[in-house]
Structure formats: C-alpha cells, structure tokens
Scaffold this motif. Structure first.
Motif, PDB file in Angstrom:
ATOM      1  N   PRO A   7       0.765  -0.476   0.030  1.00 42.78           N
ATOM      2  CA  PRO A   7      -0.153  -0.169  -0.106  1.00 42.78           C
ATOM      3  C   PRO A   7       0.553   1.411   0.292  1.00 42.78           C
ATOM      4  O   PRO A   7       1.741   1.124   0.521  1.00 42.78           O
ATOM      5  CB  PRO A   7      -0.988  -0.138   1.423  1.00 42.78           C
ATOM      6  CG  PRO A   7       0.063  -0.885   2.478  1.00 42.78           C
ATOM      7  CD  PRO A   7       1.071  -1.942   1.395  1.00 42.78           C
ATOM      8  N   LEU A   8       0.103   2.067  -0.613  1.00 46.29           N
ATOM      9  CA  LEU A   8       0.487   3.620  -0.313  1.00 46.29           C
ATOM     10  C   LEU A   8       0.322   3.948   0.193  1.00 46.29           C
ATOM     11  O   LEU A   8      -0.751   4.575   0.924  1.00 46.29           O
ATOM     12  CB  LEU A   8       0.666   4.530  -2.091  1.00 46.29           C
ATOM     13  CG  LEU A   8       1.037   2.986  -3.448  1.00 46.29           C
ATOM     14  CD1 LEU A   8       1.023   4.029  -4.835  1.00 46.29           C
ATOM     15  CD2 LEU A   8       2.434   2.942  -3.375  1.00 46.29           C
ATOM     16  N   PRO A   9       1.196   5.497   0.575  1.00 45.53           N
ATOM     17  CA  PRO A   9       1.015   6.136   2.006  1.00 45.53           C
ATOM     18  C   PRO A   9       0.353   7.725   0.826  1.00 45.53           C
ATOM     19  O   PRO A   9      -0.386   7.813  -0.081  1.00 45.53           O
ATOM     20  CB  PRO A   9       2.218   7.282   1.943  1.00 45.53           C
ATOM     21  CG  PRO A   9       3.867   6.882   1.502  1.00 45.53           C
ATOM     22  CD  PRO A   9       2.977   5.539   0.221  1.00 45.53           C
ATOM     23  N   PRO A  10      -0.310   7.633   1.346  1.00 44.69           N
ATOM     24  CA  PRO A  10      -1.055   8.494   3.064  1.00 44.69           C
ATOM     25  C   PRO A  10      -1.391   6.611   4.135  1.00 44.69           C
ATOM     26  O   PRO A  10      -2.593   6.392   3.118  1.00 44.69           O
ATOM     27  CB  PRO A  10      -1.908   9.047   3.469  1.00 44.69           C
ATOM     28  CG  PRO A  10      -2.561   9.950   1.949  1.00 44.69           C
ATOM     29  CD  PRO A  10      -1.914   9.347   0.636  1.00 44.69           C
ATOM     30  N   PHE A  11      -1.069   6.566   4.801  1.00 40.44           N
ATOM     31  CA  PHE A  11      -1.848   5.383   5.251  1.00 40.44           C
ATOM     32  C   PHE A  11      -2.491   5.589   6.602  1.00 40.44           C
ATOM     33  O   PHE A  11      -3.082   6.293   6.864  1.00 40.44           O
ATOM     34  CB  PHE A  11      -0.686   4.884   6.698  1.00 40.44           C
ATOM     35  CG  PHE A  11       1.160   4.614   5.635  1.00 40.44           C
ATOM     36  CD1 PHE A  11       1.161   2.871   4.329  1.00 40.44           C
ATOM     37  CD2 PHE A  11       1.975   4.831   5.612  1.00 40.44           C
ATOM     38  CE1 PHE A  11       2.230   3.240   3.756  1.00 40.44           C
ATOM     39  CE2 PHE A  11       3.376   4.217   4.854  1.00 40.44           C
ATOM     40  CZ  PHE A  11       3.293   3.773   3.549  1.00 40.44           C
ATOM     41  N   TRP A  79       2.768  -0.177  15.677  1.00 43.43           N
ATOM     42  CA  TRP A  79       3.384   0.893  17.520  1.00 43.43           C
ATOM     43  C   TRP A  79       2.295   2.031  16.810  1.00 43.43           C
ATOM     44  O   TRP A  79       1.818   2.507  17.413  1.00 43.43           O
ATOM     45  CB  TRP A  79       4.771   0.697  17.620  1.00 43.43           C
ATOM     46  CG  TRP A  79       4.210   1.530  18.451  1.00 43.43           C
ATOM     47  CD1 TRP A  79       4.983   2.334  18.673  1.00 43.43           C
ATOM     48  CD2 TRP A  79       4.422   1.835  19.989  1.00 43.43           C
ATOM     49  NE1 TRP A  79       5.677   3.264  20.281  1.00 43.43           N
ATOM     50  CE2 TRP A  79       4.635   2.247  20.919  1.00 43.43           C
ATOM     51  CE3 TRP A  79       3.658   0.174  20.749  1.00 43.43           C
ATOM     52  CZ2 TRP A  79       4.667   2.545  22.612  1.00 43.43           C
ATOM     53  CZ3 TRP A  79       3.962   0.059  21.944  1.00 43.43           C
ATOM     54  CH2 TRP A  79       3.778   0.779  22.583  1.00 43.43           C
ATOM     55  N   ALA A  80       2.918   2.600  15.304  1.00 42.17           N
ATOM     56  CA  ALA A  80       1.739   3.595  15.583  1.00 42.17           C
ATOM     57  C   ALA A  80       2.310   4.130  13.716  1.00 42.17           C
ATOM     58  O   ALA A  80       3.125   3.733  13.032  1.00 42.17           O
ATOM     59  CB  ALA A  80       2.542   5.164  15.954  1.00 42.17           C
ATOM     60  N   TYR A  81       1.277   5.156  12.927  1.00 45.06           N
ATOM     61  CA  TYR A  81       1.644   5.659  11.675  1.00 45.06           C
ATOM     62  C   TYR A  81       1.522   6.849  11.610  1.00 45.06           C
ATOM     63  O   TYR A  81       0.619   7.845  12.355  1.00 45.06           O
ATOM     64  CB  TYR A  81       1.014   4.802  10.609  1.00 45.06           C
ATOM     65  CG  TYR A  81      -0.792   4.910  10.983  1.00 45.06           C
ATOM     66  CD1 TYR A  81      -1.399   5.325   9.810  1.00 45.06           C
ATOM     67  CD2 TYR A  81      -1.433   3.461  12.247  1.00 45.06           C
ATOM     68  CE1 TYR A  81      -2.704   5.604  10.825  1.00 45.06           C
ATOM     69  CE2 TYR A  81      -2.975   3.991  12.170  1.00 45.06           C
ATOM     70  CZ  TYR A  81      -3.825   5.030  11.014  1.00 45.06           C
ATOM     71  OH  TYR A  81      -5.027   5.086  11.530  1.00 45.06           O
ATOM     72  N   GLY A  82       1.479   7.521  10.602  1.00 46.67           N
ATOM     73  CA  GLY A  82       1.106   8.908  10.155  1.00 46.67           C
ATOM     74  C   GLY A  82       1.146   8.821   8.501  1.00 46.67           C
ATOM     75  O   GLY A  82       0.934   8.184   7.824  1.00 46.67           O
ATOM     76  N   ASP A  83       1.167  10.143   7.868  1.00 42.68           N
ATOM     77  CA  ASP A  83       0.868   9.919   6.469  1.00 42.68           C
ATOM     78  C   ASP A  83       2.009   8.998   5.651  1.00 42.68           C
ATOM     79  O   ASP A  83       1.399   8.117   4.933  1.00 42.68           O
ATOM     80  CB  ASP A  83       1.037  11.756   5.850  1.00 42.68           C
ATOM     81  CG  ASP A  83      -0.372  11.779   6.735  1.00 42.68           C
ATOM     82  OD1 ASP A  83      -0.964  11.805   7.177  1.00 42.68           O
ATOM     83  OD2 ASP A  83      -0.340  13.443   6.370  1.00 42.68           O
ATOM     84  N   ASP A  84       3.181   9.268   5.947  1.00 38.72           N
ATOM     85  CA  ASP A  84       4.507   8.652   5.723  1.00 38.72           C
ATOM     86  C   ASP A  84       5.554   7.736   6.276  1.00 38.72           C
ATOM     87  O   ASP A  84       6.440   7.805   5.456  1.00 38.72           O
ATOM     88  CB  ASP A  84       4.749   9.479   4.347  1.00 38.72           C
ATOM     89  CG  ASP A  84       5.811  10.242   4.918  1.00 38.72           C
ATOM     90  OD1 ASP A  84       5.267  10.385   6.197  1.00 38.72           O
ATOM     91  OD2 ASP A  84       6.873  10.884   4.331  1.00 38.72           O
ATOM     92  N   ARG A  85       4.522   7.747   7.490  1.00 42.64           N
ATOM     93  CA  ARG A  85       5.801   6.670   8.044  1.00 42.64           C
ATOM     94  C   ARG A  85       4.917   5.804   9.141  1.00 42.64           C
ATOM     95  O   ARG A  85       3.898   6.527   9.620  1.00 42.64           O
ATOM     96  CB  ARG A  85       6.560   7.881   9.773  1.00 42.64           C
ATOM     97  CG  ARG A  85       6.876   8.976   9.097  1.00 42.64           C
ATOM     98  CD  ARG A  85       7.618  10.246   9.103  1.00 42.64           C
ATOM     99  NE  ARG A  85       8.424  11.112   8.575  1.00 42.64           N
ATOM    100  CZ  ARG A  85       9.023  12.099   8.406  1.00 42.64           C
ATOM    101  NH1 ARG A  85       8.803  11.812  10.045  1.00 42.64           N
ATOM    102  NH2 ARG A  85       9.925  12.239   8.373  1.00 42.64           N
TER     103      ARG A  85
END
Length: 139
Positions: A7-11, A79-85
């Motif tokens: 899958p591609l960002p944003p996540f 653990w955690a996610y953001g747009d591209d992380r």
C-alpha cells in the motif's frame, strides 16, 4: 514508470497493518534480494550501530546477517503510523554457530516515498540469550 510497492501513503490503520505484515513476510523469507525491493535505491538505514545506504548495501548486510543468525523467525507489530511513516515493535529469535538461542527485541521507524518504497529505516535492537525451550516464535 516508477516502481510501486502498495500500500501507498498516506497510510490508514488498515494499510499500515498491511505494510507491516508484508515486511514481516519478506524478512521471514530470509531472501535479501526480495527484502531489498521494498526500499528505495538510495534508502538510508541505521541497524544497531551500522549505517547503510542503498539496495546493494542492504542486500550485502542481510546476506551476512542470515549467514550468522540461524533459524531466524520474526514478528512485527504496528506501533504507530502517520501519512508517510510507520513505527513498529518487533521480536525475532535465532541461534548462533555454537547453538546459543537469542531473542532480539527492537523498534523501527520507517519513512516511505510516494510509491510506497521505504526511504529511511532506523532500527534499535537489544539481544537476550534464551534457552531453546524458552522460544515462543514458531518456525
């Protein structure tokens, strides 16, 4: 056409979980070339105290890693996610040439480009010796 690694960002929660599972599956294959395809050509890594740049260095690093870490089995957890992380916790078990089993615990921080390739991977890892009967990651 550029490489893409969905899958591609944003996540989203769902796509971040899928990305983590794909990474776990690839690493458990112990195929350095397969694993390296998830990273940009100029990907930057920190693995413990080793700093790497680029797919060729990643392949060399993983080849050497799996030559000394026998019976390697890994589990990753989002653990955690953001747009591209994405941040993950992980545990893996392996044994050395002398038969000593180890459990390695760590955290990784990942950053992706727009095509879903990882451009940065920073891993902190600690190793604990264990007895073979203390293993909990099934082969």
């Amino acid at each position: 056409m550029s490489e893409q690694r969905p899958p591609l960002p944003p996540f989203t929660a769902e796509s971040a979980l899928a990305k983590v599972q794909a990474a776990e599956d690839a690493w458990n294959s112990r195929d350095p070339e397969r694993v390296a395809l998830a990273y940009t050509e100029d990907s930057q890594w920190r693995n413990r105290d080793v700093f790497l740049s680029g797919r060729a260095a990643i392949v060399d690093f993983l080849r050497a890693k799996w030559e000394r870490e026998h019976g390697y089995r890994l589990r990753k957890e989002l653990w955690a996610y953001g747009d591209d992380r994405i941040a993950v916790r992980f545990t893996y078990e392996w044994h050395d040439d002398e038969g000593q089993w180890w459990r390695s615990h760590g955290n990784e921080n990942w950053e992706f480009d727009g095509n879903g390739l990882m451009r940065r991977r920073y891993a902190s890892i600690n190793d604990v010796p264990i007895a073979e009967d203390e293993r909990h990651i099934a082969v």
